[in-house]
Design a protein around this motif. Structure first.
Motif, PDB file in Angstrom:
ATOM      1  N   ALA A 195       0.844  -1.198   0.000  1.00  0.00           N
ATOM      2  CA  ALA A 195       0.000   0.000   0.000  1.00  0.00           C
ATOM      3  C   ALA A 195       0.882   1.253   0.000  1.00  0.00           C
ATOM      4  O   ALA A 195       1.909   1.303   0.673  1.00  0.00           O
ATOM      5  N   VAL A 196       0.472   2.270  -0.758  1.00  0.00           N
ATOM      6  CA  VAL A 196       1.251   3.504  -0.899  1.00  0.00           C
ATOM      7  C   VAL A 196       0.402   4.691  -0.452  1.00  0.00           C
ATOM      8  O   VAL A 196      -0.773   4.799  -0.821  1.00  0.00           O
ATOM      9  N   THR A 197       0.998   5.591   0.335  1.00  0.00           N
ATOM     10  CA  THR A 197       0.327   6.793   0.822  1.00  0.00           C
ATOM     11  C   THR A 197       1.228   7.994   0.600  1.00  0.00           C
ATOM     12  O   THR A 197       2.439   7.924   0.841  1.00  0.00           O
ATOM     13  N   LEU A 198       0.648   9.093   0.156  1.00  0.00           N
ATOM     14  CA  LEU A 198       1.396  10.338   0.022  1.00  0.00           C
ATOM     15  C   LEU A 198       1.488  11.017   1.382  1.00  0.00           C
ATOM     16  O   LEU A 198       0.466  11.347   1.991  1.00  0.00           O
ATOM     17  N   LEU A 199       2.717  11.229   1.867  1.00  0.00           N
ATOM     18  CA  LEU A 199       2.933  11.929   3.133  1.00  0.00           C
ATOM     19  C   LEU A 199       3.286  13.398   2.924  1.00  0.00           C
ATOM     20  O   LEU A 199       2.971  14.227   3.779  1.00  0.00           O
ATOM     21  N   ALA A 208       2.303  12.000 -11.614  1.00  0.00           N
ATOM     22  CA  ALA A 208       3.223  11.083 -12.307  1.00  0.00           C
ATOM     23  C   ALA A 208       3.229   9.722 -11.625  1.00  0.00           C
ATOM     24  O   ALA A 208       3.304   8.680 -12.287  1.00  0.00           O
ATOM     25  N   VAL A 209       3.138   9.724 -10.301  1.00  0.00           N
ATOM     26  CA  VAL A 209       3.080   8.467  -9.553  1.00  0.00           C
ATOM     27  C   VAL A 209       1.761   7.753  -9.830  1.00  0.00           C
ATOM     28  O   VAL A 209       1.728   6.540 -10.088  1.00  0.00           O
ATOM     29  N   GLU A 210       0.668   8.507  -9.795  1.00  0.00           N
ATOM     30  CA  GLU A 210      -0.643   7.902  -9.988  1.00  0.00           C
ATOM     31  C   GLU A 210      -0.826   7.384 -11.412  1.00  0.00           C
ATOM     32  O   GLU A 210      -1.562   6.410 -11.625  1.00  0.00           O
ATOM     33  N   ALA A 211      -0.167   7.997 -12.365  1.00  0.00           N
ATOM     34  CA  ALA A 211      -0.231   7.483 -13.734  1.00  0.00           C
ATOM     35  C   ALA A 211       0.389   6.102 -13.834  1.00  0.00           C
ATOM     36  O   ALA A 211       0.049   5.316 -14.735  1.00  0.00           O
ATOM     37  N   ILE A 213       0.791   3.825 -10.831  1.00  0.00           N
ATOM     38  CA  ILE A 213       0.271   2.817  -9.895  1.00  0.00           C
ATOM     39  C   ILE A 213      -1.193   3.022  -9.530  1.00  0.00           C
ATOM     40  O   ILE A 213      -1.745   2.262  -8.740  1.00  0.00           O
ATOM     41  N   GLY A 214      -1.829   4.051 -10.078  1.00  0.00           N
ATOM     42  CA  GLY A 214      -3.218   4.321  -9.737  1.00  0.00           C
ATOM     43  C   GLY A 214      -3.336   5.325  -8.605  1.00  0.00           C
ATOM     44  O   GLY A 214      -2.334   5.871  -8.122  1.00  0.00           O
ATOM     45  N   PRO A 215      -4.580   5.598  -8.158  1.00  0.00           N
ATOM     46  CA  PRO A 215      -4.803   6.621  -7.134  1.00  0.00           C
ATOM     47  C   PRO A 215      -3.994   6.359  -5.859  1.00  0.00           C
ATOM     48  O   PRO A 215      -3.891   5.221  -5.399  1.00  0.00           O
ATOM     49  N   VAL A 216      -3.445   7.430  -5.305  1.00  0.00           N
ATOM     50  CA  VAL A 216      -2.648   7.347  -4.074  1.00  0.00           C
ATOM     51  C   VAL A 216      -3.342   8.170  -2.993  1.00  0.00           C
ATOM     52  O   VAL A 216      -3.503   9.381  -3.159  1.00  0.00           O
ATOM     53  N   PRO A 217      -3.785   7.549  -1.900  1.00  0.00           N
ATOM     54  CA  PRO A 217      -4.408   8.326  -0.823  1.00  0.00           C
ATOM     55  C   PRO A 217      -3.406   9.269  -0.164  1.00  0.00           C
ATOM     56  O   PRO A 217      -2.203   9.030  -0.182  1.00  0.00           O
TER      57      PRO A 217
END
Length: 330
Positions: A195-199, A208-211, A213-217
């Motif tokens: 699981a990935v979360t933006l801190l 660029a990350v979401e493109a 791996i998909g949506p990032v909470p």
């Protein structure tokens, strides 16, 4: 090679001799500021407890606030942290570059305890700046390096900024001119299961990350002292100039002082980008905050009005920094 800028602090030139001097200082447990593509970092040997403690003392940094460890490549990351597959994929796409990942800390990492602030995780980054890369490879040890400024104050994007805030507190500054990105790295937490979360938004747009791996909470709610801080840059009050900032301003009297986005159009102040370019605005942000303080002092002004910044791309990170800069210390 050197120029004395203050008590016990030496400015090192961006030459092989200057690089050797910086490496020697770090090996001796001293603190050296060095450039990355984002901002100047305040480096210490991350395996030396006393040296890492010196970072907190020099900055006046609270010890609950963890540090970012800089290494030259993914292999060195794997020596100090567990790397889930999604983290390896992100590393392949965005390292070297302005991305930090908070990963599970290996029990045999050899890092000083203060680096992770007692957490079971460690924040790691592979910088792209060639001077930083040369320093890390020559040293052969991981380097703990928060931004090179007094805690809570505006980050440094030039060696002069470092000297203004830390002269007399550190051994040296490796001067390679202004940094390019101008904003600290984007920080992602990557859990063991992936699981990935933006801190913290930063120099790598989250789009660029979401493109990839998909949506990032997001976990970007400002935190109080010791209140769930997992990575640098999460405190509610941070990056603060001396002057008060009033964000998203629209109407003011003729004597107001502005931090503008776009043309000043006759207003007094400084523009982050006359053309409204977010990349330029990000690169100029911290230098502009340093400069607007000086302008405000000279003008006897206690408040600066700030134009609205578009909330996409690097604008997300710019707004994050401005919001924290505008929040009074707890």
């Amino acid at each position: 090679m050197t120029e004395a800028d203050g008590p016990n602090t030496i400015r090192l030139s961006n030459t092989p001799r200057g690089l050797r001097a910086a490496v020697a200082m770090l090996r001796e447990g001293q603190l050296v500021s060095f450039p990355t593509e984002t901002v100047y970092g305040l480096g210490a040997d991350a395996t030396n407890d006393r040296a890492v403690a010196g970072i907190f003392a020099a900055k006046g940094r609270p010890r609950f606030n963890p540090l970012i460890v800089h290494v030259p490549d993914l292999a060195e990351v794997e020596a100090i942290a567990s790397v889930p597959q999604v983290a390896a994929d992100l590393a392949a796409a965005f390292w070297p570059g302005p991305l930090t990942m908070v990963l599970p800390l290996r029990a045999d990492s050899g890092l000083a305890d203060l680096v992770s602030a007692g957490l079971p995780t460690v924040a790691v980054r592979v910088p792209a700046d060639p001077v930083a890369q040369a320093l890390l490879r020559a040293l052969g040890r991981p380097v703990a390096a928060p931004s090179a400024n007094p805690s809570g104050k505006v980050s440094a994007t030039t060696a002069d900024h470092v000297m203004q805030g830390l002269s007399g507190r550190i051994a040296g500054v490796l001067d390679a001119g202004p940094t390019g990105v101008g904003l600290e790295s984007t920080i992602l937490a990557v859990e063991p299961e992936g699981a990935v979360t933006l801190l913290r938004p930063g120099g790598l747009p989250i789009e660029a990350v979401e493109a990839m791996i998909g949506p990032v909470p997001r976990d970007t709610t400002p935190h109080g002292p010791g209140d769930g801080v997992r990575a640098p840059g999460q405190l509610a009050s941070h990056y603060a100039p001396d002057v008060a900032l009033h964000l998203n301003a629209e109407v003011a009297d003729a004597g107001a002082l502005w931090l503008a986005f776009g043309p000043l159009k006759g207003r007094r102040g400084i523009s982050l980008s006359e053309t409204g370019d977010l990349v330029e605005a990000a690169a100029n942000l911290f230098a502009a905050l340093h400069d607007i303080d000086a302008v405000a002092r000279d003008a006897g002004v206690r408040q600066v009005l700030v134009d609205p910044i578009p909330a996409h791309g690097l604008g997300i990170a710019i707004n994050d920094r401005l919001s924290r800069a505008a929040t009074p210390p707890a």
